[in-house]
Design a protein around this motif. Structure first.
Motif, PDB file in Angstrom:
ATOM      1  N   TYR A   1       0.832  -1.207   0.000  1.00  0.00           N
ATOM      2  CA  TYR A   1       0.000   0.000   0.000  1.00  0.00           C
ATOM      3  C   TYR A   1       0.865   1.254   0.000  1.00  0.00           C
ATOM      4  CZ  TYR A   1       0.818   1.477   4.838  1.00  0.00           C
ATOM      5  OH  TYR A   1       1.381   1.955   5.996  1.00  0.00           O
ATOM      6  N   TRP A   2       2.094   1.148   0.514  1.00  0.00           N
ATOM      7  CA  TRP A   2       3.020   2.292   0.514  1.00  0.00           C
ATOM      8  C   TRP A   2       3.339   2.716  -0.913  1.00  0.00           C
ATOM      9  CZ3 TRP A   2       4.207   5.401   4.364  1.00  0.00           C
ATOM     10  CH2 TRP A   2       5.311   6.234   4.268  1.00  0.00           C
ATOM     11  N   ASN A   3       3.508   1.750  -1.825  1.00  0.00           N
ATOM     12  CA  ASN A   3       3.760   2.076  -3.228  1.00  0.00           C
ATOM     13  C   ASN A   3       2.541   2.725  -3.862  1.00  0.00           C
ATOM     14  OD1 ASN A   3       6.326   1.031  -3.073  1.00  0.00           O
ATOM     15  ND2 ASN A   3       5.750  -0.977  -3.841  1.00  0.00           N
ATOM     16  N   ARG A   4       1.356   2.289  -3.502  1.00  0.00           N
ATOM     17  CA  ARG A   4       0.146   2.873  -4.073  1.00  0.00           C
ATOM     18  C   ARG A   4      -0.047   4.314  -3.585  1.00  0.00           C
ATOM     19  NH1 ARG A   4      -1.565  -2.369  -2.640  1.00  0.00           N
ATOM     20  NH2 ARG A   4      -2.967  -1.649  -0.980  1.00  0.00           N
ATOM     21  N   LEU A   5       0.348   4.574  -2.340  1.00  0.00           N
ATOM     22  CA  LEU A   5       0.330   5.960  -1.865  1.00  0.00           C
ATOM     23  C   LEU A   5       1.294   6.824  -2.662  1.00  0.00           C
ATOM     24  CD1 LEU A   5       0.160   5.438   2.008  1.00  0.00           C
ATOM     25  CD2 LEU A   5      -1.654   6.335   0.549  1.00  0.00           C
ATOM     26  N   ARG A   6       2.492   6.299  -2.951  1.00  0.00           N
ATOM     27  CA  ARG A   6       3.460   7.058  -3.732  1.00  0.00           C
ATOM     28  C   ARG A   6       2.986   7.258  -5.166  1.00  0.00           C
ATOM     29  NH1 ARG A   6       4.413   6.862   0.668  1.00  0.00           N
ATOM     30  NH2 ARG A   6       3.088   8.688   0.380  1.00  0.00           N
ATOM     31  N   PHE A   7       2.169   6.341  -5.666  1.00  0.00           N
ATOM     32  CA  PHE A   7       1.597   6.522  -7.000  1.00  0.00           C
ATOM     33  C   PHE A   7       0.703   7.760  -7.031  1.00  0.00           C
ATOM     34  CE2 PHE A   7      -1.943   5.644  -9.955  1.00  0.00           C
ATOM     35  CZ  PHE A   7      -1.219   5.643 -11.146  1.00  0.00           C
ATOM     36  N   LEU A   8      -0.063   7.957  -5.979  1.00  0.00           N
ATOM     37  CA  LEU A   8      -0.909   9.150  -5.915  1.00  0.00           C
ATOM     38  C   LEU A   8      -0.071  10.420  -5.826  1.00  0.00           C
ATOM     39  CD1 LEU A   8      -3.732   7.840  -3.554  1.00  0.00           C
ATOM     40  CD2 LEU A   8      -3.819   8.123  -6.031  1.00  0.00           C
ATOM     41  N   ASP A   9       1.033  10.371  -5.074  1.00  0.00           N
ATOM     42  CA  ASP A   9       1.939  11.528  -5.039  1.00  0.00           C
ATOM     43  C   ASP A   9       2.498  11.821  -6.428  1.00  0.00           C
ATOM     44  OD1 ASP A   9       1.626  11.904  -2.306  1.00  0.00           O
ATOM     45  OD2 ASP A   9       3.242  10.515  -1.807  1.00  0.00           O
ATOM     46  N   THR A  10       2.891  10.759  -7.144  1.00  0.00           N
ATOM     47  CA  THR A  10       3.431  10.929  -8.495  1.00  0.00           C
ATOM     48  C   THR A  10       2.387  11.524  -9.426  1.00  0.00           C
ATOM     49  OG1 THR A  10       4.835   8.996  -8.091  1.00  0.00           O
ATOM     50  CG2 THR A  10       4.630   9.740 -10.355  1.00  0.00           C
ATOM     51  N   CYS A  11       1.135  11.113  -9.274  1.00  0.00           N
ATOM     52  CA  CYS A  11       0.066  11.670 -10.108  1.00  0.00           C
ATOM     53  C   CYS A  11      -0.122  13.167  -9.849  1.00  0.00           C
ATOM     54  CB  CYS A  11      -1.237  10.915  -9.850  1.00  0.00           C
ATOM     55  SG  CYS A  11      -1.235   9.245 -10.543  1.00  0.00           S
ATOM     56  N   GLU A  12       0.069  13.598  -8.627  1.00  0.00           N
ATOM     57  CA  GLU A  12       0.010  15.039  -8.349  1.00  0.00           C
ATOM     58  C   GLU A  12       1.081  15.796  -9.116  1.00  0.00           C
ATOM     59  OE1 GLU A  12      -1.060  16.763  -4.466  1.00  0.00           O
ATOM     60  OE2 GLU A  12      -0.801  14.731  -3.672  1.00  0.00           O
TER      61      GLU A  12
END
Length: 863
Positions: free
Chosen positions: A580-591
């Motif tokens: 789930y930590w990687n999926r959180l970073r995916f949202l940061d990358t999308c920003e």
């Protein structure tokens, strides 16, 4: 050695029981001081205060009968009491504080000095009331036996002098100062008088200073104690600025000349530093006839005297050389330059063959001072470049620059790393001479040096590459051949250390590399490394810095295949990752993608993968997604993205109906209200979204240009390959049969001319396009070239190719202008703002164009 075995059960046999008892006794001994420090009931009773008392009454009670710690608390709370009730505080509390300070300890004295200063700064009372109530208490405690307390009250008094009127200063401070500065007074009193006179010089007119202050200054400059002479000498700088140039020349300069020849080394040092600070006040005659001989003798005697003088001399040498530059003869200029070179290598060539312990201790102390001298030389290096002229840098100072960058001590290299940017700016076109030292500092073993250098790394690299091009190099990388290995080594060393802030700072600065290093090198050496950091690093700020830098690299990548590969990895390894930590970073990358790319780019590749996270099993991921949904909705355009809007609404309905986590549900409801208030932009320009639409059109057009650049390069390579194949075939046929070759030559001239002329015209057109694409690759990456006009776009094949040529003209104009220029459709048929739908089908249209080109080329070959 026997291995230590830990048993799961304790052994309470007689042999082990005594050991446990001894351990318990040790624990009781440890706890005894804690128990003894507890307060007894009698002490608690004494410290208890009636809760019904007001703040003023409680303060008076604690100052009268309380303990020292309670009185200190009241004194610390004095500014708050002054804000609440200034009249009662001045009438009842302040007299009690005055009584207590006579017998108070050091802690209460220091607290009182700070509180009095705070009351002055907050302006709780008028300055007249303050001077009447507080000034006498400050003056009484100036001569406290403790030096720290005396200095604290002196700092408060000096701040008060700035706010007091002249008459109050004259009666309350200046008149008593005459008696306090006499030789009959204590050493502490005379030292305080010196500092007060330096402050008073800026408060009165020149004739008052000449009549009442300068006689005291002269007597203190000739005091029997060297501490007083030193202190007064340092105050002459402030006095000189207060009395003007004429009095400085007739009164201050003779005193400085005499103090520069004093028997005390600290007095001579103070005189030297004051002379350097007053160089701007003296005229050319005073500099050449008085100051320069003193400085020369000071420099000549410095190596024979204490090393502390060398430390001060090395620190002020840059300012001294530039201050006396106009009066130096060529011989004196060379002598001071050689003196600087000698100081820059001080302590590096000495050898010590003695074994005496005392001598070794002295050598260690000397070594510390030598390190300080070399550090000061590194600090003054930019000033010395100005002194010798940047044109003479390679002949005069490069060897010293090399030594300082390779100095064995970290403080010296750290100072050089800080001043590296200033050196690069001064050298300008000659900056290519120090590229080896840049690589050396990037690979330095100390992370402190790397951190100091990285602060201005983008500016340094820009100067390096621009300087290299101006000096005649053909490629950016030729100016710094070892740049890429040095940068990768620096990042790896920062990643393996515990200093994550340095690593974060370095990753943020690496976002400048697209306009320094070619796109392929960034893809193979840096881009995948950023993705690895996002996936494996455990520090959140480092991961976010790597994510943003990766998005910048993706933004300026020039190959469609590589971009697709990176996008796929982001979606699969981050957005669909197991952690789930990687999926959180995916949202940061999308920003970051929404910040750097156009709306159409985000909607095409990342909109649906983001919405898929509404079904994520982890509540934190869903919660972060809910916070991001307003930004996601702002990327939509109507009517092009109507189907995406429907998907967004469907996901929100599912969240409202199926969400079980209370915190997430609360945020979902709040987000729904925010989404309802949002207005979606349409494909056409609107006044309310005009600026945002312009920026988005600009980003979209730059993405379009990247595709065009790639297509131009492919066509160029294909044309070059086809021409070489035709030439090879013609050469072989000529070699085999000269007669048939002549016939073939005629047939070729008859059959190929039309195609060759058309291909030659096409080549010229494509060459011009390639030149434009190359100019974009070198210029568009820089921030100042970010404002580029929107390129036209057509869906049909003929319109597409015709719009490319028109686009090239508009792009060439846009590179020379930083402002936005919008083209209306009324000017020409080819110039129009493309819809987001046509831009999203850009990759498909490029592929169709590739296929069309291949078919036409095969037809030409068959002909």
């Amino acid at each position: 050695m026997h291995p230590v075995i830990f048993f799961s059960r304790m052994d309470f046999s007689q042999s082990n029981l005594f050991g446990y008892i001894e351990d318990l006794q040790e624990l009781t001994i440890i706890e005894r001081p804690v128990r003894r420090s507890l307060k007894t009931p009698e002490e608690i009773e004494r410290l208890t205060v009636d809760e019904e008392l007001s703040d003023i009454e409680r303060a008076v009670y604690l100052l009268s009968s309380g303990q020292d710690i309670q009185g200190t608390s009241v004194v610390a709370n004095l500014p708050a009491l002054m804000r609440q009730n200034p009249a009662e505080t001045l009438r009842r509390v302040l007299p009690k504080i005055r009584e207590v300070l006579h017998v108070a300890g050091v802690e209460m004295q220091l607290t009182a000095a700070v509180s009095f200063l705070t009351v002055l700064q907050e302006e709780s009372v008028s300055i007249h009331t303050y001077s009447h109530s507080f000034l006498h208490i400050i003056l009484q405690n100036l001569e406290h036996r403790d030096a720290g307390v005396s200095n604290a009250w002196l700092e408060t008094l000096l701040a008060v002098i700035e706010a007091l009127p002249k008459e109050t200063i004259r009666h309350e401070i200046l008149n008593p100062l005459v008696s306090k500065a006499q030789l009959s007074q204590t050493l502490q009193s005379r030292l305080v008088s010196c500092k007060i006179m330096g402050k008073l010089a800026n408060k009165f007119e020149a004739h008052i200073i000449k009549r009442e202050i300068l006689p005291l200054v002269k007597s203190l400059c000739q005091d029997v104690e060297y501490e007083v002479r030193t202190c007064m000498c340092r105050q002459l700088e402030h006095i000189a600025k207060g009395i003007g140039t004429e009095l400085t020349k007739t009164v201050v300069l003779p005193e400085l000349v005499e103090l520069a020849r004093d028997e005390g080394s600290s007095v001579r040092l103070a005189a030297f530093e004051t002379l350097v600070n007053l160089l701007d006040v003296f005229d050319a005659d005073d500099r050449s006839q008085t100051v320069l001989p003193l400085v020369k003798s000071f420099c000549e005697k410095s190596f024979k005297a204490d090393e502390s003088i060398l430390v001060s001399l090395s620190f002020h040498l840059g300012k001294l050389c530039n201050g006396l530059y106009g009066i130096f003869t060529p011989e004196q200029h060379l002598r001071f330059l050689e003196f600087y070179k000698k100081l820059s290598t001080l302590g590096l060539q000495q050898e010590n063959g003695h074994n005496d312990n005392q001598l070794q201790l002295q050598t260690l102390e000397q070594e510390k001072k030598y390190i300080s001298v070399r550090k000061n030389c590194a600090y003054n290096f930019p000033a010395m470049i100005v002194f010798v002229d940047p044109k003479n840098f390679h002949l005069e100072l490069y060897s010293i620059f090399f030594c300082l960058c390779h100095d064995p001590e970290v403080p010296v290299r750290y100072t050089m790393a800080i001043s590296f940017y200033e050196v690069a700016k001064l050298l300008n076109s000659g900056v290519y001479t120090i590229h080896k030292e840049l690589v050396t500092l990037l690979q330095d073993e100390s992370l402190e040096v790397l951190d100091a250098l990285v602060g201005h790394l983008p500016e340094i690299l820009e100067l390096m590459t621009n300087g290299g091009e101006n000096s005649g190099s053909e490629s950016k990388l030729l100016s710094i051949p070892d740049l890429i290995p040095a940068l990768t080594t620096a990042e790896q060393r920062a990643a393996t250390s515990l200093k994550w802030r340095t690593h974060e700072k370095l990753l943020q600065k690496y976002a400048c590399l697209p306009h320094i290093i070619p796109s392929d090198q960034i893809y193979y050496r840096f881009l995948h490394r950023m993705l690895t950091i996002i996936l494996t690093n455990n520090v959140l700020p480092v991961q976010k810095a790597a994510a943003r830098t990766l998005c910048v690299y993706l933004r300026y990548n020039r190959k469609q295949e590589q971009r697709h590969e990176v996008i796929q990895k982001l979606i699969e390894q981050l957005g669909q990752g197991k952690s789930y930590w990687n999926r959180l970073r995916f949202l940061d990358t999308c920003e970051f993608i929404m910040e750097l790319f156009s709306k159409s780019f985000f909607c095409k590749y990342f909109f649906l993968p983001v919405l898929e996270l509404t079904h994520d099993p982890v509540a934190n991921v869903r919660m972060k997604l809910c916070y991001l949904l307003p930004k996601v909705k702002s990327t939509l355009k109507i009517p092009t993205d109507k189907h995406l809007l429907q998907q967004l609404e469907l996901c929100i309905r599912k969240l409202l109906c199926q969400e079980k986590d209370k915190d997430v549900l609360t945020i979902v409801k709040r987000t729904v209200l925010e989404l309802d208030r949002m207005e979606i932009s349409v494909d056409a320009f609107q006044k309310r979204f005009y600026e945002n639409d312009l920026l988005d059109q600009e980003k979209e057009r730059q993405e379009h240009l990247l595709l065009e650049m790639e297509q131009f390069e492919k066509e160029k390579q294909q044309n070059e390959g086809r021409s070489t194949n035709i030439n090879d075939k013609m050469f072989e046929k000529k070699r085999r049969d000269s007669k048939t070759s002549s016939v073939l030559g005629k047939s070729i001239t008859l059959s190929v001319p039309g195609s060759s002329s058309s291909t030659s015209a096409g080549k010229e057109d494509k060459k011009s396009k390639l030149v434009r694409s190359q100019s974009f690759s070198t210029q568009a990456l820089h921030p100042k070239y970010s404002n580029i006009d929107k390129c036209p776009n057509k869906s049909s094949a003929t319109g597409y190719t015709s719009s490319v040529s028109g686009m090239g003209k508009s792009c060439m104009l846009s590179f020379s202008d930083d402002s936005f220029r919008t083209h209306s459709t009324g000017n020409s048929g080819n110039v129009a703002f493309p819809s987001s739908c046509s831009s999203r089908n850009l990759f498909n249209s490029a592929d169709q164009k590739n296929n069309g080109n291949k078919e036409s080329q095969s037809r030409k070959m068959s002909m």
